[in-house]
Motif scaffolding. Structure first.
Motif: not given
Length: 211
Positions: A23, A198, A203-204
């Motif tokens: 994150n 993103k 989610s990334w």
């Protein structure tokens, strides 16, 4: 010395994709804590870049005052930047910590925080800063310094007789990030750049960029 002859080789640290947090806000907090521990000058200073009404980019240094699911800062909503944000809330933030040879860029959209959050921060400030928020018609032309000083004196008298309140045109914004880039200086200008974007599911995606 000629500007073209100014050079610095970056050798302090490295940045590898296998070492970063999943994150980006957590990764930012790690770097921010390291910057605090390293006693970086004005560690929470960041360049806020907006798009002016004339279509040109506009940048200025503001101070980060909170990191949760976004990035929080405070300003005068009637200022140039406040009006630019009202017109186009898509902005970027840039942090540069020279002592660690690091830069962080964050892109996202701004929203005003709640009145309660703005009140909480406003009343945590020194009284002089609270009065300052009332005294300055930020970004507007004023005749001289004495204009500000006279206004402050009048407000000091006013608020010695009645409770001070937060100006309705002063408060906070929170940036909801969609993209990060963490930059670590490396020798020969072969810098490490790790980016996060993103995805629609929240989610990334994490990837390396060429220096």
């Amino acid at each position: 010395m000629k500007l073209s002859e100014i050079r610095k080789d970056y050798t302090l640290k490295t940045l590898d994709i296998k070492d970063v947090k999943s994150n980006p806000i957590q990764q930012f907090k790690v770097w921010f804590e390291e910057a605090v521990d390293s006693e970086v000058l004005e560690v929470n200073a960041m360049c806020l870049s907006t798009i002016g009404k004339d279509g040109f980019p506009a940048g200025r240094i503001v101070l980060l005052k909170g990191v949760d699911h976004g990035f929080v800062f405070f300003t005068n909503y009637s200022s140039d930047k406040g009006q630019e944000i009202e017109e186009n809330p898509k902005v970027s933030l840039t942090f540069f910590w020279a002592e660690l040879e690091r830069q962080v860029r964050v892109t996202g959209t701004l929203e005003k925080i709640s009145s309660e959050e703005s009140d909480e921060y406003y009343f945590s400030r020194p009284l002089g800063s609270q009065i300052g928020a009332w005294s300055s018609p930020q970004s507007q032309k004023i005749p001289n310094r004495e204009f500000l000083e006279k206004t402050i004196q009048e407000l000091e008298v006013k608020f010695s007789k009645e409770p001070i309140t937060r100006p309705t045109n002063w408060g906070g914004y929170r940036l909801d990030p969609i993209r990060f880039e963490f930059w670590q200086g490396r020798p020969s200008r072969l810098h490490d750049r790790i980016a996060y974007e993103k995805k629609p599911d929240g989610s990334w995606e994490i990837f390396r960029l060429a220096p």
